[in-house]
Design an enzyme around this catalytic site. Structure first.
Site, PDB file in Angstrom:
ATOM      1  N   HIS A  70      12.507  47.514  19.240  1.00  0.00           N
ATOM      2  CA  HIS A  70      13.929  47.848  19.144  1.00  0.00           C
ATOM      3  C   HIS A  70      14.239  48.039  17.659  1.00  0.00           C
ATOM      4  O   HIS A  70      14.059  47.104  16.860  1.00  0.00           O
ATOM      5  CB  HIS A  70      14.786  46.737  19.752  1.00  0.00           C
ATOM      6  CG  HIS A  70      14.561  46.578  21.225  1.00  0.00           C
ATOM      7  ND1 HIS A  70      14.343  45.365  21.828  1.00  0.00           N
ATOM      8  CD2 HIS A  70      14.502  47.526  22.211  1.00  0.00           C
ATOM      9  CE1 HIS A  70      14.169  45.569  23.134  1.00  0.00           C
ATOM     10  NE2 HIS A  70      14.257  46.848  23.386  1.00  0.00           N
ATOM     11  N   GLU A 230      11.589  36.007  20.662  1.00  0.00           N
ATOM     12  CA  GLU A 230      12.961  36.274  20.187  1.00  0.00           C
ATOM     13  C   GLU A 230      13.275  35.283  19.072  1.00  0.00           C
ATOM     14  O   GLU A 230      13.255  34.071  19.279  1.00  0.00           O
ATOM     15  CB  GLU A 230      13.958  36.106  21.331  1.00  0.00           C
ATOM     16  CG  GLU A 230      13.742  37.055  22.505  1.00  0.00           C
ATOM     17  CD  GLU A 230      14.296  38.459  22.262  1.00  0.00           C
ATOM     18  OE1 GLU A 230      14.921  38.676  21.194  1.00  0.00           O
ATOM     19  OE2 GLU A 230      14.087  39.327  23.124  1.00  0.00           O
TER      20      GLU A 230
HETATM   21 ZN    ZN Z   1      14.282  43.452  21.154  1.00  0.00          ZN
END
Ligand code: ZN
Length: 346
Positions: A70, A230
């Protein structure tokens, strides 16, 4: 001198892989080899950098570290950039085969999550089912580079690792967490959980089904110890507190350098472990999620809380510890609007 040669020369002196990648977002004219400390580096494509040590240890490992799948998730990109810079400038050593990937250079340059499609849903060949776009092409390329990496002559006996580093859009009750891809019949690896704990990550969400994520791709196809990691909340470049990521950066560096990493014996008491109970689907346009927009991942609800309504359908919590992850009422009809998880132990 061409634009690429100038950018590449600057990279060789500065080690700034992020800058090189953003200056040639759509590709490089040809594969580039260059020597580093007791290893050979190969720039395979834009954002795809391979290091192969001259002498591979008997207990060999293949280490894949990816970020920027991302494009706006900057902290992981800065972590990878620091690791690469260290190696290219001669400070850091590479003693295990290592592949670094900056996943979505086009989205990185736009400071966006993706240009057209969410890249982290396109792996395991799912990219073939969408209309042509940058992410479709990139997913196919990344699958090929990773397949080649994990299929080298050394890889027959290597232990394979993949840490796909992200930051989340939502705040999280637990700042750092990892998603452990669905393992089918394989047991969850407690040694890997101990590695994550020592990297500052002690909240783990166990995957419940195959998916199109990058980490599921490497886990299911190459038997890699693979995780979507994350590391906190999305911030613009330069605004991340890098001290917050020292533990994982140091552990990844130790893995590459083949240094010993001291780990605790796995103990449930040291973790927040969650398994998936189910999901809340968005069926029609009348779907309502009864949650604040800025609700944190892993927020817990008492039994009997009404979480969502759709045409005649109500989702009310019915089990102890039900918590919500990745709520997003804006998904298309038929897609998952939130994941419901409950605490578990190993
Ligand atoms: Zn991500």
């Amino acid at each position: 001198m061409s634009e690429f040669s100038a950018a590449f020369d600057l990279f060789l002196s500065s080690g700034d892989f992020l800058k090189l990648t953003s200056r040639c977002e759509l590709g490089i004219p040809s594969v580039q080899h260059f020597p580093v400390n007791n290893a050979t580096a190969t720039l395979l494509d834009t954002g795809v950098l391979l290091f192969e040590p001259d002498n591979i240890p008997a207990e060999c490992k293949d280490v894949l570290i990816s970020c920027g799948i991302h494009g706006n998730e900057t902290a992981p990109i800065e972590i990878v950039n620091q690791l690469v810079m260290d190696i290219v400038k001669g400070g850091g050593l590479v003693k295990q085969r290592t592949l670094f990937i900056l996943g979505n250079p086009v989205a990185m340059n736009m400071s966006k999550r993706f240009e057209v499609e969410n890249l982290n849903r396109l792996f395991c060949g799912k990219y073939q089912n969408i209309t042509p776009c940058y992410e479709r092409r990139r997913a196919g390329q990344l699958e090929r580079y990773v397949s080649d990496f994990f299929s080298s002559a050394h890889s027959k006996k290597s232990i394979k690792y993949h840490y796909d580093l992200h930051t989340a859009i939502k705040p999280s009750k637990y700042e750092k967490f990892a998603i452990y891809p669905y393992q089918n019949d394989k047991p969850w690896d407690k040694g890997q959980l101990a590695f994550l704990q020592s990297s500052g990550i002690n909240t783990i969400l166990f995957g419940h089904a195959p998916s199109g994520t990058f980490s599921y791709f490497t886990s299911s196809n190459f038997n890699a110890h693979a995780f979507t990691v994350e590391l906190g909340k999305v911030m613009p470049f330069g605004e991340n507190n890098m001290a917050n990521f020292e533990a994982i950066k140091n552990n990844l560096q130790a893995l590459i350098q083949d240094d010993k990493i001291e780990l605790n014996i796995f103990d449930n008491a040291n973790f927040n472990l969650f398994k998936v109970l189910g999901d809340i689907p968005k069926i029609t346009e009348n779907f309502v999620l009864h949650l604040d927009d800025d609700i944190s991942n892993f927020t817990y609800f008492e039994i009997g809380t009404l979480l969502a309504e759709d045409n005649g359908y109500r989702y009310q919590t019915s089990e102890t510890g039900e918590s919500i992850v990745f709520p997003n009422p804006k998904v298309a009809n038929g897609q998952r609007a939130a994941l419901i998880v409950v605490p578990t132990t190993l």
